[in-house]
Design an enzyme around this catalytic site. Sequence first.
Site, mmCIF file in Angstrom:
data_model
loop_
_atom_site.group_PDB
_atom_site.id
_atom_site.type_symbol
_atom_site.label_atom_id
_atom_site.label_comp_id
_atom_site.label_asym_id
_atom_site.label_seq_id
_atom_site.Cartn_x
_atom_site.Cartn_y
_atom_site.Cartn_z
ATOM 1 N N ARG A 34 17.269 23.137 -8.624
ATOM 2 C CA ARG A 34 16.452 22.828 -9.254
ATOM 3 C C ARG A 34 15.773 23.540 -10.768
ATOM 4 O O ARG A 34 15.331 23.430 -12.313
ATOM 5 C CB ARG A 34 15.173 22.854 -8.450
ATOM 6 C CG ARG A 34 13.887 23.378 -9.225
ATOM 7 C CD ARG A 34 11.993 23.161 -8.186
ATOM 8 N NE ARG A 34 11.763 22.397 -8.386
ATOM 9 C CZ ARG A 34 10.469 23.200 -8.566
ATOM 10 N NH1 ARG A 34 9.915 24.236 -8.126
ATOM 11 N NH2 ARG A 34 9.540 22.337 -9.184
ATOM 12 N N HIS A 38 15.217 22.153 -14.181
ATOM 13 C CA HIS A 38 13.853 22.933 -14.784
ATOM 14 C C HIS A 38 14.527 23.015 -16.655
ATOM 15 O O HIS A 38 13.831 23.367 -17.541
ATOM 16 C CB HIS A 38 12.848 23.680 -14.783
ATOM 17 C CG HIS A 38 11.997 22.896 -13.353
ATOM 18 N ND1 HIS A 38 10.878 23.447 -13.170
ATOM 19 C CD2 HIS A 38 12.100 22.102 -12.285
ATOM 20 C CE1 HIS A 38 9.835 22.525 -12.122
ATOM 21 N NE2 HIS A 38 10.842 21.693 -12.024
ATOM 22 N N TRP A 178 12.171 17.247 2.462
ATOM 23 C CA TRP A 178 12.352 15.644 1.895
ATOM 24 C C TRP A 178 13.656 14.735 3.290
ATOM 25 O O TRP A 178 12.968 13.505 3.458
ATOM 26 C CB TRP A 178 12.665 15.238 1.412
ATOM 27 C CG TRP A 178 11.130 15.542 -0.410
ATOM 28 C CD1 TRP A 178 11.023 14.305 -0.589
ATOM 29 C CD2 TRP A 178 12.092 16.818 -1.471
ATOM 30 N NE1 TRP A 178 10.334 15.539 -2.289
ATOM 31 C CE2 TRP A 178 10.904 16.632 -2.414
ATOM 32 C CE3 TRP A 178 12.609 17.766 -0.759
ATOM 33 C CZ2 TRP A 178 10.545 17.204 -2.892
ATOM 34 C CZ3 TRP A 178 12.959 19.043 -1.945
ATOM 35 C CH2 TRP A 178 10.851 18.576 -3.272
HETATM 36 FE FE1 DDH Z 1 12.004 18.321 -7.696
HETATM 37 N N1 DDH Z 1 10.170 19.177 -6.910
HETATM 38 N N2 DDH Z 1 10.527 16.987 -8.932
HETATM 39 N N3 DDH Z 1 13.283 17.290 -9.136
HETATM 40 N N4 DDH Z 1 13.157 19.305 -6.771
HETATM 41 C C1 DDH Z 1 10.835 20.199 -5.999
HETATM 42 C C2 DDH Z 1 12.167 20.611 -5.796
HETATM 43 C C3 DDH Z 1 13.383 20.287 -6.014
HETATM 44 C C4 DDH Z 1 9.334 17.212 -8.918
HETATM 45 C C5 DDH Z 1 8.661 18.405 -7.773
HETATM 46 C C6 DDH Z 1 9.133 19.062 -7.213
HETATM 47 C C7 DDH Z 1 13.670 16.673 -9.821
HETATM 48 C C8 DDH Z 1 11.539 15.818 -9.723
HETATM 49 C C9 DDH Z 1 10.799 16.002 -9.632
HETATM 50 C C10 DDH Z 1 14.768 19.284 -7.123
HETATM 51 C C11 DDH Z 1 15.090 18.701 -8.180
HETATM 52 C C12 DDH Z 1 15.141 17.885 -8.954
HETATM 53 C C13 DDH Z 1 9.238 20.752 -5.707
HETATM 54 C C14 DDH Z 1 9.362 21.705 -4.510
HETATM 55 C C15 DDH Z 1 8.989 19.928 -6.698
HETATM 56 C C16 DDH Z 1 6.863 20.265 -5.953
HETATM 57 C C17 DDH Z 1 8.868 23.857 -5.148
HETATM 58 C C18 DDH Z 1 9.512 24.310 -4.427
HETATM 59 O O1 DDH Z 1 7.730 24.938 -3.822
HETATM 60 O O2 DDH Z 1 10.033 25.024 -4.336
HETATM 61 C C19 DDH Z 1 9.130 15.884 -9.326
HETATM 62 C C20 DDH Z 1 7.024 16.060 -9.778
HETATM 63 C C21 DDH Z 1 10.007 15.131 -9.710
HETATM 64 C C22 DDH Z 1 9.545 14.344 -10.393
HETATM 65 O O3 DDH Z 1 10.246 13.319 -11.350
HETATM 66 C C23 DDH Z 1 8.408 13.269 -10.745
HETATM 67 C C24 DDH Z 1 14.387 16.054 -10.137
HETATM 68 C C25 DDH Z 1 14.625 14.918 -11.272
HETATM 69 C C26 DDH Z 1 15.172 16.917 -9.636
HETATM 70 C C27 DDH Z 1 16.888 16.894 -10.252
HETATM 71 O O4 DDH Z 1 17.423 17.950 -9.767
HETATM 72 C C28 DDH Z 1 17.348 16.076 -11.219
HETATM 73 C C29 DDH Z 1 15.314 20.279 -6.267
HETATM 74 C C30 DDH Z 1 16.575 20.759 -6.062
HETATM 75 C C31 DDH Z 1 14.491 21.072 -5.199
HETATM 76 C C32 DDH Z 1 14.803 21.896 -4.358
HETATM 77 C C33 DDH Z 1 14.637 23.127 -4.382
HETATM 78 C C34 DDH Z 1 14.220 24.383 -4.049
HETATM 79 O O5 DDH Z 1 13.923 25.564 -4.137
HETATM 80 O O6 DDH Z 1 14.554 23.871 -2.661
#
Ligand code: DDH
Length: 286
Positions: A34, A38, A178
């Site tokens: 993540r 980001h 998920w």
């Molecule tokens: Fe995500 N993401 N993401 N995400 N994401 C969260 C967690 C993780 C959105 C929202 C959230 C991508 C796209 C989207 C990962 C990878 C990727 C969380 C929870 C939210 C909210 C955060 C928390 O509470 O700790 C949304 C909205 C989108 C969207 O596409 C619209 C993408 C593109 C990626 C990527 O890596 C390519 C990952 C990994 C996590 C898990 C993090 C963790 O601490 O565990």
Amino acid sequence: MSERGNYEAIRKSILELLDQPEYDDGSVGPVLVRLAWHSAGTYDAETDTGGSNGAGMRYEAEGGDPANAGLQHARVFLEPVKAAHPWVTYSDLWTLAGCVAIEAMGGPKINWLPGRTDFVDDSKLPPRGRLPDGAKGVDHVRNVFTRMGFNDQEIVALSGAHNLGRCHTDRSGFEGKWVHSPTRFSNQYFRLLTRLEWKPKKLNNGVLQFVHVDEDLDEGLMMLPTDMALLSDPGFKEWVLLYADDKAAFYADFANAFAKLMELGIQRDAQGKVVNSDNLKGGYHS
Ligand code: DDH
């Protein structure tokens, strides 16, 4: 002999810190993925601003964006790697850590290239609000990723990263994971999205997410409104269905899209050398 440029040494250091039994589901891999996403996902193709160059999340303007809540943990996990290999830039370290974590958790090999700078160009700093908001719908998802330069197929492939990790109430307000094995990369996210029945649920904090209709059977599994949006739009849904059935296609498309994400805003010459890192003007070093 100096180890400068020895990215294998960095990979090894990252691999060594992934397993942490006390943290979440036993691995810091998901939060590193993540962080990588980001750091890059602020990119705006039209103005060529944002992106992983500069590692702007070290500073309050970007690091304090509510969308980045919790990612300080990921940055702290990586500090010992930076301390052991001070020559590596944060922007290379964060992006490489995400790629190494994906591979180590069983995902595809990501074609990662070094050369990012930590030099911050003030004129390229992204405003807050560029990262997606999980409470929103189809148009928002498409707008955010189109701004970065991705098409529908790439958007859905990237969304498959939600095979990994979980939501934390104290970070995003959402709660749960998920899939059942959130430290194992797979296409399970797409399978559950298409094969289970989901219903909206308002959490005690007022946040709306989706949970499996039979919560007793699949306790804690969740989807964000933005995950559900992938099912409600025909342009997205065709890829969701494909990736639910075809793991190899998902792995191949994810690897390409994630590699592209890591490269947003990085310009290279024919030899792969970054050309927009040494000559940034008006910036400052950390
Ligand atoms: Fe995500 N993401 N993401 N995400 N994401 C969260 C967690 C993780 C959105 C929202 C959230 C991508 C796209 C989207 C990962 C990878 C990727 C969380 C929870 C939210 C909210 C955060 C928390 O509470 O700790 C949304 C909205 C989108 C969207 O596409 C619209 C993408 C593109 C990626 C990527 O890596 C390519 C990952 C990994 C996590 C898990 C993090 C963790 O601490 O565990």
